[in-house]
Design a protein around this motif. Structure first.
Motif, PDB file in Angstrom:
ATOM      1  N   GLU A 163      64.238  48.802  35.760  1.00 18.43           N
ATOM      2  CA  GLU A 163      64.268  48.848  37.218  1.00 18.43           C
ATOM      3  C   GLU A 163      65.275  47.817  37.727  1.00 18.43           C
ATOM      4  O   GLU A 163      66.125  47.354  36.988  1.00 18.43           O
ATOM      5  CB  GLU A 163      62.866  48.581  37.774  1.00 18.43           C
ATOM      6  N   SER A 172      76.151  42.841  42.484  1.00 16.01           N
ATOM      7  CA  SER A 172      75.284  43.593  41.585  1.00 16.01           C
ATOM      8  C   SER A 172      75.672  43.378  40.133  1.00 16.01           C
ATOM      9  O   SER A 172      76.855  43.287  39.802  1.00 16.01           O
ATOM     10  CB  SER A 172      75.363  45.091  41.924  1.00 16.01           C
ATOM     11  N   THR A 176      72.744  46.909  36.284  1.00 18.89           N
ATOM     12  CA  THR A 176      71.682  47.253  37.223  1.00 18.89           C
ATOM     13  C   THR A 176      71.619  48.770  37.418  1.00 18.89           C
ATOM     14  O   THR A 176      72.655  49.410  37.592  1.00 18.89           O
ATOM     15  CB  THR A 176      71.927  46.584  38.590  1.00 18.89           C
ATOM     16  N   PRO A 177      70.428  49.358  37.389  1.00 15.37           N
ATOM     17  CA  PRO A 177      70.315  50.803  37.620  1.00 15.37           C
ATOM     18  C   PRO A 177      70.925  51.200  38.956  1.00 15.37           C
ATOM     19  O   PRO A 177      70.729  50.516  39.964  1.00 15.37           O
ATOM     20  CB  PRO A 177      68.794  51.039  37.611  1.00 15.37           C
ATOM     21  N   TYR A 178      71.669  52.292  38.960  1.00 18.94           N
ATOM     22  CA  TYR A 178      72.370  52.736  40.165  1.00 18.94           C
ATOM     23  C   TYR A 178      71.404  53.007  41.316  1.00 18.94           C
ATOM     24  O   TYR A 178      71.719  52.759  42.471  1.00 18.94           O
ATOM     25  CB  TYR A 178      73.189  53.991  39.872  1.00 18.94           C
ATOM     26  N   LYS A 179      70.203  53.512  40.993  1.00 16.26           N
ATOM     27  CA  LYS A 179      69.257  53.857  42.051  1.00 16.26           C
ATOM     28  C   LYS A 179      68.862  52.627  42.872  1.00 16.26           C
ATOM     29  O   LYS A 179      68.601  52.740  44.073  1.00 16.26           O
ATOM     30  CB  LYS A 179      68.013  54.519  41.475  1.00 16.26           C
ATOM     31  N   THR A 180      68.830  51.453  42.231  1.00 20.81           N
ATOM     32  CA  THR A 180      68.492  50.236  42.970  1.00 20.81           C
ATOM     33  C   THR A 180      69.625  49.843  43.899  1.00 20.81           C
ATOM     34  O   THR A 180      69.399  49.478  45.056  1.00 20.81           O
ATOM     35  CB  THR A 180      68.192  49.080  41.998  1.00 20.81           C
ATOM     36  N   LYS A 207      71.899  51.827  45.128  1.00 19.21           N
ATOM     37  CA  LYS A 207      71.957  52.840  46.182  1.00 19.21           C
ATOM     38  C   LYS A 207      70.876  52.595  47.228  1.00 19.21           C
ATOM     39  O   LYS A 207      71.098  52.767  48.433  1.00 19.21           O
ATOM     40  CB  LYS A 207      71.785  54.229  45.574  1.00 19.21           C
ATOM     41  N   LYS A 208      69.691  52.172  46.782  1.00 15.90           N
ATOM     42  CA  LYS A 208      68.595  51.881  47.700  1.00 15.90           C
ATOM     43  C   LYS A 208      68.969  50.733  48.631  1.00 15.90           C
ATOM     44  O   LYS A 208      68.712  50.781  49.845  1.00 15.90           O
ATOM     45  CB  LYS A 208      67.343  51.522  46.900  1.00 15.90           C
ATOM     46  N   SER A 214      71.409  51.960  51.190  1.00 13.55           N
ATOM     47  CA  SER A 214      70.731  52.800  52.184  1.00 13.55           C
ATOM     48  C   SER A 214      69.966  51.934  53.180  1.00 13.55           C
ATOM     49  O   SER A 214      69.937  52.226  54.383  1.00 13.55           O
ATOM     50  CB  SER A 214      69.768  53.766  51.484  1.00 13.55           C
TER      51      SER A 214
END
Length: 210
Positions: free
Chosen positions: A77, A174, A178-182, A184-185, A188
């Protein structure tokens, strides 16, 4: 014929001008130097070909790090931490987020520089010893989930920092793993606040890496 004795005279050099120059140089470096606080969370930023420099002052830095457990192993995560370079603004931001903070907690918070624990745990965290804080911090992170459909804690911190200094610059730092979804979150969350202008901190790629 007698020898002529040459009178020897001592050579005396006035060091006052040199001392003045050294004092001026020392004062200059003290006033112009930027002291970087140690970051408990180490972020290895990815490479980039961009040469745009991040401002040295008045910056809110968002550190996005791969989440790690107590043993320091990645969990897949990501975590979010914040840092404000201005100590006075950092303290005022905490006052807005945590009005009940004591003078001792305020002192600890401003000396740390980098913070990233849920607000509900902030008081307990600031009461810990230095060694305990450095062990606990890498396992935490500022929550990105919205509260009762409103702003998330992350957004509240950014909003508080903006209210303290409306001209504060935002920089996103970053880790390369680091996972891209984090990431991107986080983007956002900033976009939802109309914070669309921010710096991306990277390492400049060399010609061999391109």
């Amino acid at each position: 014929m007698g020898k002529v004795k040459v009178k020897k005279s001592d050579v005396w050099i006035d060091m006052t001008p040199m001392s003045d120059v050294m004092t001026l140089l020392l004062t200059f470096f003290m006033l112009t130097s930027t002291f970087v606080k140690n970051e408990p969370v180490k972020v290895n930023v990815p490479g980039s070909v961009s040469e745009i420099k991040v401002p040295e002052n008045g910056v809110l830095t968002i550190l996005v790090n791969p989440e790690k457990d107590v043993a320091g192993n990645p969990t897949g995560e990501g975590q979010v931490f914040l840092s404000i370079d201005n100590t006075e603004q950092l303290g005022e931001t905490l006052q807005q987020m945590m009005p009940s903070a004591t003078a001792l907690q305020m002192d600890v918070f401003t000396r740390e520089g980098t913070f990233g624990v849920p607000l509900s745990e902030m008081g307990t965290y600031l009461n810990m010893s230095t060694d305990q804080r450095h062990k606990v911090l890498p396992t935490k992170g500022i929550p990105l989930d919205s509260i009762d459909g409103g702003m998330s804690e992350f957004q509240q911190w950014v909003d508080a920092a903006r209210s303290v200094n409306e001209n504060i610059k935002i920089a996103l730092k970053s880790d390369a793993t680091t996972p891209y979804k984090t990431v991107k979150k986080v983007m956002s969350e900033l976009q939802d606040m109309d914070e669309s202008h921010y710096y991306m901190i990277t390492n400049l790629k060399t010609a061999e890496e391109e």
